[in-house]
Design a protein around this motif. Structure first.
Motif, mmCIF file in Angstrom:
data_model
loop_
_atom_site.group_PDB
_atom_site.id
_atom_site.type_symbol
_atom_site.label_atom_id
_atom_site.label_comp_id
_atom_site.label_asym_id
_atom_site.label_seq_id
_atom_site.Cartn_x
_atom_site.Cartn_y
_atom_site.Cartn_z
ATOM 1 N N GLN A 113 0.830 -1.205 0.000
ATOM 2 C CA GLN A 113 0.000 0.000 0.000
ATOM 3 C C GLN A 113 0.867 1.258 0.000
ATOM 4 O OE1 GLN A 113 -3.442 0.253 0.100
ATOM 5 N NE2 GLN A 113 -3.793 -1.949 0.052
ATOM 6 N N ALA A 114 1.915 1.259 0.815
ATOM 7 C CA ALA A 114 2.773 2.438 0.911
ATOM 8 C C ALA A 114 3.534 2.676 -0.385
ATOM 9 C CB ALA A 114 3.761 2.271 2.068
ATOM 10 N N VAL A 115 4.057 1.609 -0.987
ATOM 11 C CA VAL A 115 4.846 1.767 -2.210
ATOM 12 C C VAL A 115 3.973 2.237 -3.374
ATOM 13 C CG1 VAL A 115 6.206 0.498 -3.931
ATOM 14 C CG2 VAL A 115 6.678 0.206 -1.493
ATOM 15 N N ALA A 116 2.718 1.823 -3.403
ATOM 16 C CA ALA A 116 1.810 2.335 -4.429
ATOM 17 C C ALA A 116 1.680 3.847 -4.316
ATOM 18 C CB ALA A 116 0.448 1.666 -4.299
ATOM 19 N N GLN A 117 1.536 4.346 -3.086
ATOM 20 C CA GLN A 117 1.442 5.790 -2.874
ATOM 21 C C GLN A 117 2.763 6.486 -3.198
ATOM 22 O OE1 GLN A 117 -1.027 7.849 -2.235
ATOM 23 N NE2 GLN A 117 0.323 9.649 -2.054
ATOM 24 N N MET A 118 3.880 5.903 -2.750
ATOM 25 C CA MET A 118 5.192 6.492 -3.016
ATOM 26 C C MET A 118 5.485 6.537 -4.514
ATOM 27 S SD MET A 118 7.388 4.662 0.025
ATOM 28 C CE MET A 118 7.091 5.016 1.763
ATOM 29 N N SER A 119 5.067 5.511 -5.238
ATOM 30 C CA SER A 119 5.275 5.484 -6.684
ATOM 31 C C SER A 119 4.540 6.642 -7.351
ATOM 32 C CB SER A 119 4.799 4.154 -7.267
ATOM 33 O OG SER A 119 5.583 3.081 -6.790
ATOM 34 N N ALA A 120 3.329 6.928 -6.881
ATOM 35 C CA ALA A 120 2.573 8.053 -7.435
ATOM 36 C C ALA A 120 3.253 9.381 -7.131
ATOM 37 C CB ALA A 120 1.153 8.046 -6.868
ATOM 38 N N GLN A 121 3.920 9.451 -5.966
ATOM 39 C CA GLN A 121 4.633 10.671 -5.577
ATOM 40 C C GLN A 121 5.985 10.802 -6.279
ATOM 41 O OE1 GLN A 121 3.026 10.187 -0.953
ATOM 42 N NE2 GLN A 121 5.197 10.194 -1.365
ATOM 43 N N GLY A 122 6.587 9.650 -6.620
ATOM 44 C CA GLY A 122 7.926 9.640 -7.197
ATOM 45 C C GLY A 122 9.031 9.701 -6.171
ATOM 46 N N THR A 123 8.702 9.420 -4.910
ATOM 47 C CA THR A 123 9.703 9.442 -3.850
ATOM 48 C C THR A 123 9.182 8.681 -2.639
ATOM 49 O OG1 THR A 123 11.104 10.870 -2.458
ATOM 50 C CG2 THR A 123 8.849 11.604 -2.852
ATOM 51 N N GLY A 124 10.098 8.141 -1.842
ATOM 52 C CA GLY A 124 9.694 7.449 -0.627
ATOM 53 C C GLY A 124 10.843 6.655 -0.035
ATOM 54 N N HIS A 125 10.635 6.153 1.173
ATOM 55 C CA HIS A 125 11.668 5.420 1.902
ATOM 56 C C HIS A 125 10.994 4.398 2.800
ATOM 57 C CE1 HIS A 125 15.217 5.539 4.994
ATOM 58 N NE2 HIS A 125 15.381 4.563 4.113
ATOM 59 N N VAL A 126 11.455 3.153 2.737
ATOM 60 C CA VAL A 126 10.948 2.080 3.592
ATOM 61 C C VAL A 126 12.110 1.529 4.407
ATOM 62 C CG1 VAL A 126 9.841 -0.192 3.667
ATOM 63 C CG2 VAL A 126 9.138 1.487 1.924
ATOM 64 N N VAL A 127 11.914 1.429 5.722
ATOM 65 C CA VAL A 127 12.923 0.860 6.613
ATOM 66 C C VAL A 127 12.321 -0.335 7.339
ATOM 67 C CG1 VAL A 127 14.477 1.264 8.559
ATOM 68 C CG2 VAL A 127 13.964 3.131 6.977
ATOM 69 N N ASN A 128 12.976 -1.476 7.261
ATOM 70 C CA ASN A 128 12.560 -2.675 7.998
ATOM 71 C C ASN A 128 13.424 -2.833 9.244
ATOM 72 O OD1 ASN A 128 10.708 -3.256 6.002
ATOM 73 N ND2 ASN A 128 11.982 -4.797 5.006
ATOM 74 N N VAL A 129 12.797 -3.038 10.380
ATOM 75 C CA VAL A 129 13.542 -3.325 11.611
ATOM 76 C C VAL A 129 13.634 -4.834 11.738
ATOM 77 C CG1 VAL A 129 13.634 -3.054 14.105
ATOM 78 C CG2 VAL A 129 12.767 -1.180 12.676
ATOM 79 N N THR A 130 14.838 -5.373 11.655
ATOM 80 C CA THR A 130 15.039 -6.821 11.688
ATOM 81 C C THR A 130 15.730 -7.194 13.010
ATOM 82 O OG1 THR A 130 17.174 -6.734 10.525
ATOM 83 C CG2 THR A 130 15.189 -6.833 9.173
ATOM 84 N N THR A 131 16.682 -8.084 12.976
ATOM 85 C CA THR A 131 17.485 -8.433 14.145
ATOM 86 C C THR A 131 18.851 -8.897 13.666
ATOM 87 O OG1 THR A 131 17.794 -9.983 15.998
ATOM 88 C CG2 THR A 131 16.395 -10.717 14.164
ATOM 89 N N THR A 132 19.872 -8.563 14.400
ATOM 90 C CA THR A 132 21.218 -8.988 14.009
ATOM 91 C C THR A 132 21.380 -10.504 14.094
ATOM 92 O OG1 THR A 132 23.559 -8.364 14.266
ATOM 93 C CG2 THR A 132 22.334 -8.889 16.282
ATOM 94 N N GLY A 152 13.539 -12.885 6.153
ATOM 95 C CA GLY A 152 12.819 -12.502 4.940
ATOM 96 C C GLY A 152 12.764 -10.996 4.770
ATOM 97 N N LEU A 153 12.558 -10.275 5.860
ATOM 98 C CA LEU A 153 12.530 -8.805 5.799
ATOM 99 C C LEU A 153 13.885 -8.251 5.400
ATOM 100 C CD1 LEU A 153 10.433 -7.667 8.893
ATOM 101 C CD2 LEU A 153 9.684 -8.332 6.607
ATOM 102 N N ALA A 154 14.949 -8.905 5.855
ATOM 103 C CA ALA A 154 16.288 -8.449 5.479
ATOM 104 C C ALA A 154 16.540 -8.711 3.999
ATOM 105 C CB ALA A 154 17.333 -9.151 6.341
ATOM 106 N N ALA A 155 16.198 -9.905 3.534
ATOM 107 C CA ALA A 155 16.482 -10.286 2.150
ATOM 108 C C ALA A 155 15.722 -9.422 1.151
ATOM 109 C CB ALA A 155 16.157 -11.760 1.935
ATOM 110 N N VAL A 156 14.479 -9.082 1.477
ATOM 111 C CA VAL A 156 13.653 -8.351 0.514
ATOM 112 C C VAL A 156 14.127 -6.916 0.332
ATOM 113 C CG1 VAL A 156 11.865 -7.400 2.062
ATOM 114 C CG2 VAL A 156 11.245 -8.171 -0.245
ATOM 115 N N VAL A 157 14.893 -6.407 1.276
ATOM 116 C CA VAL A 157 15.399 -5.032 1.170
ATOM 117 C C VAL A 157 16.205 -4.849 -0.111
ATOM 118 C CG1 VAL A 157 17.142 -3.466 2.141
ATOM 119 C CG2 VAL A 157 15.328 -4.356 3.590
ATOM 120 N N LYS A 158 17.126 -5.765 -0.378
ATOM 121 C CA LYS A 158 17.959 -5.622 -1.573
ATOM 122 C C LYS A 158 17.137 -5.785 -2.844
ATOM 123 C CE LYS A 158 22.461 -6.803 0.369
ATOM 124 N NZ LYS A 158 23.043 -5.464 0.115
ATOM 125 N N SER A 159 16.214 -6.736 -2.836
ATOM 126 C CA SER A 159 15.380 -6.949 -4.009
ATOM 127 C C SER A 159 14.565 -5.705 -4.341
ATOM 128 C CB SER A 159 14.446 -8.143 -3.760
ATOM 129 O OG SER A 159 13.561 -8.333 -4.840
#
Length: 235
Positions: A113-132, A152-159
């Protein structure tokens, strides 16, 4: 109001999430926060949305609240999560379902949902809190379910960082060590502190500063920022 930056923070009622809400407000952002048990805020620039973030309808409501109230979504911090520390054979089906539902479902629905909105804006930032522990397992802290889901949250960041790099949307992760939050009993703090090379547990502010660094680093995407007292360096 549509020119003010807006941050959406999940798991925002206590601990790291509450610290992030306060920090983003200090930096001038309007904030939409979500948690299953979050009270309304007296601050006109904070909207709190109660509900289980693993429910797609709740995720949709959170993002729609941000857009309807403040006009945009600039940052999403996927902070909500569960950590169930048990030996692998002791995990139940309910443990498994809970970890997948909250840690993965809670990321997936709201991020779409957030990325759909960010795409319309042309800007955005997503941060995942994972664990070391995803990258640096510790025999003192059984963490298979956390590694499975937070991994999974860590891996998807690069993708996603690569998929959306040309569209102005960044994806990063913060990988904390063991942080002093209400989740950890005070009597266990000395044991947890000893797991970090620096000899102490992390504070909520340590994680908040990490997220804010990524927020203020526009050339950084696809990054894992370790806020773990040296655990990722070795022991």
């Amino acid at each position: 109001m549509e020119t003010r930056k807006v941050a959406v923070i999940t798991g925002g009622s206590q601990g790291i999430g509450a610290g992030l809400v306060e920090a983003y407000r200090r930096h001038g952002y309007a904030v939409v926060a979500n948690s299953r048990n979050i009270a309304a805020s007296d601050d006109a620039l904070i909207r709190n949305v109660q509900g289980d973030i693993s429910d797609p309808s709740v995720a949709s409501t959170v993002i729609q609240t941000a857009v309807d109230t403040f006009g945009r979504v600039d940052t999403l911090v996927n902070n909500a999560g569960v950590f169930i520390a048990k030996p692998f054979l002791d995990y139940t089906h309910d443990d498994y379902d809970n970890a997948l539902r909250v840690n993965l479902g809670g990321f997936f629905h709201i991020t779409q949902q957030a990325v759909a909105q960010m795409s319309a804006q042309g800007t955005g930032h997503v941060v995942n809190v994972t664990t070391t522990l995803v990258e640096n397992a510790n025999s003192s802290v059984p963490s298979a379910l956390a590694s499975l889901t937070k991994g999974g949250l860590a891996a998807v960041v690069k993708s996603l960082a690569i998929e959306y790099a040309a569209r102005g949307i960044r994806f990063n992760a913060v990988s904390p060590g063991i942080i002093k939050t209400p989740l950890h009993a005070v009597e266990a703090h000395p044991t947890y502190a000893a797991l970090h090379p620096v000899g102490r547990m992390g504070n909520i502010d340590d994680v908040v500063h990490g997220v804010l660094y990524l927020e203020q680093a526009p050339f950084v995407t696809g990054e894992f920022l370790h806020v773990d007292g040296g655990q990722s360096a070795g022991n």
